[in-house]
Design an enzyme around this catalytic site. Sequence first.
Site, PDB file in Angstrom:
ATOM      1  N   CYS A 198      69.813 -21.459  25.824  1.00 29.00           N
ATOM      2  CA  CYS A 198      69.961 -22.609  24.890  1.00 29.00           C
ATOM      3  C   CYS A 198      68.637 -23.208  25.075  1.00 29.00           C
ATOM      4  CB  CYS A 198      71.151 -23.256  25.220  1.00 29.00           C
ATOM      5  SG  CYS A 198      72.445 -22.345  25.229  1.00 29.00           S
TER       6      CYS A 198
ATOM      7  N   CYS B  78      73.958 -16.424  16.170  1.00 26.98           N
ATOM      8  CA  CYS B  78      74.415 -16.796  17.331  1.00 26.98           C
ATOM      9  C   CYS B  78      74.829 -18.124  17.372  1.00 26.98           C
ATOM     10  CB  CYS B  78      73.356 -16.428  18.255  1.00 26.98           C
ATOM     11  SG  CYS B  78      72.569 -17.835  18.936  1.00 26.98           S
TER      12      CYS B  78
HETATM   13  S1  FES Z   1      74.787 -21.061  22.825  1.00 30.52           S
HETATM   14 FE1  FES Z   1      73.639 -20.801  21.282  1.00 30.52          FE
HETATM   15  S2  FES Z   1      72.877 -22.699  21.537  1.00 30.52           S
HETATM   16 FE2  FES Z   1      73.910 -22.644  23.448  1.00 30.52          FE
END
Ligand code: FES
Lengths: 388, 143
Positions: free
Chosen positions: B109, B40
């Site tokens: 995040c 991701c």
């Molecule tokens: S989108 Fe994965 S770290 Fe912010």
Amino acid sequence: MKQVYLDHNATTPTDPEVVRAMAPYYTEIYGNASSVHMFGQKARRAVEAAREQVANFLGAKDSQEIVFTSGGTESDNLAIRGIAYALRSKGNHIITSSIEHHAVETTCKALEKEGFKVTYIPVDKEGIVDLEALKGAITDKTILISIMWANNEMGTIEPIEEIAKVAKGKGVLFHTDAVQAVGKIPVNVEKVGIDLLSLSAHKFYGPNGIGALYIRKGTKIQKQMFGGHHEKNRRAGTENVPGIIGLAKACELAGQRMNDYGKDMTELRDRLWEGIRKNVPHVKMSGHPKERVPNTVNVSFEYLEGESIILNLDMEGVAVSTGSACTSGSLEPSHVLTAMGIDAQTAQGSIRFSLGKDNTKEDIDYVVSVLPDIIKRLRGLSPLYKEQ
Amino acid sequence: MSESSFGEYSEQVMEHFRNPRNVGVIKDASGTGHVGNPQCGDIMELYIKVENDTIVDAKFKTFGCGAAIATSSMVTELVKGKTIEETLKISNRAVAEALGGLPPIKMHCSLLAEQALKSAINDYLKKSGKPEIAVPKDDHHHK
Ligand code: FES
Ligand SMILES: Cc1ncc(COP(=O)(O)O)c(C=O)c1O
């Protein structure tokens, strides 16, 4: 601060000449093109002249093959859904590629939910669709092949003539999303043998919110927008007259500058890539080295994630993007890069530079001058970057 | 489809992104947290130095978006000078709040920072023969 816009595949500025051509159609020739009175008929004549101009620009035989829409997304929806439902009794199979813009991809996904079958043809590592796989996918239930002319993220140009031949040979209709090709490279529907083609004005110095779908004469299509009998009963809604005028003007100007554009963009784009390659270690270019629209270069900065690069370039006045503008808020790597077999981490660090006719050498040199420090600083933050 | 969100970053997020605090590694760290999922796009390494049950230093390295970098930077600032017990109370929400909030799609995040912190503390607890604590689950939502 210097400002450099290198995101022309997202949208372009509207050419001042285009704006000038449009202006009277807001304030003076404002009639509804469907009205019978003089106000309406003036607008109608302008719309039909514009239709003629767009048809000429695309090499179409008949101006009635052009349907004006609100843009690329609507043209794609009308083409794919319109053919799917017009030919439903003939078959339920559609073929597309794995690197289409969301306007095509999600339209196909929606049709799958509605009972259609869709095959997504893979691409090689440079983004070219697999012609053998395409041939092999066609069945007697196949009613439409929809493959983009040029990819928005990579700029890769698909072998559109071969695809058209394959489609024709099997008696299957061929639609191409040419939103990223029109205005950048010569596009001729008759020469290539295309049945349906989508374009959007704001990608080539025309206004936002206007586009067209070329539909070859004799092609049955199921309208998607219901209402009045506009556009020969193929798309309801009062014509966006100023937009249509702007689109036609943008076509005219694009036709005039096509040769210079190709030469200038290639030169600037190569200057940019050379500058990056010489001054920044661990970079890779994605897309096809030759079969590529002249204004686009996609670069992966290894060990880095794209958003942090964009933010830093933005702070220096440089506008670029990761993949298509509508996915840059998404958390997943671009489906296009993934389809090309590029690993997730490299895909995360990929940046699309898309140049425009008003960019200069100085713009490019400025970008090349600010990039190395940004990349070096960001790599200092990256746990993946161990050496040095 | 989510819209692009970095226009929505707060001043504090941008400030930490521009000038991240405590970037780097601690060679003789008391605890190290390494979390994330390159799939991701985010990986975080957090190093803590603990003396007398108090975090005296913290450093990080992060592969991720602007929000990931800003939350990493903020978490290192928040933990310095705190005891382990105090540190355990720091949630991802607290980190996000200290940064003036995050756009909704970027909340996950900040979880990365919380996970990295808890796993660094666990590493420290394990090394010093103390019972470990639970690390929050990764609830990255991918659309
Ligand atoms: S989108 Fe994965 S770290 Fe912010
Ligand atoms: C390849 C492609 N198709 C379709 C579209 C959608 O066009 P529009 O923005 O006019 O709806 C775009 C633009 O984002 C595109 O790049």
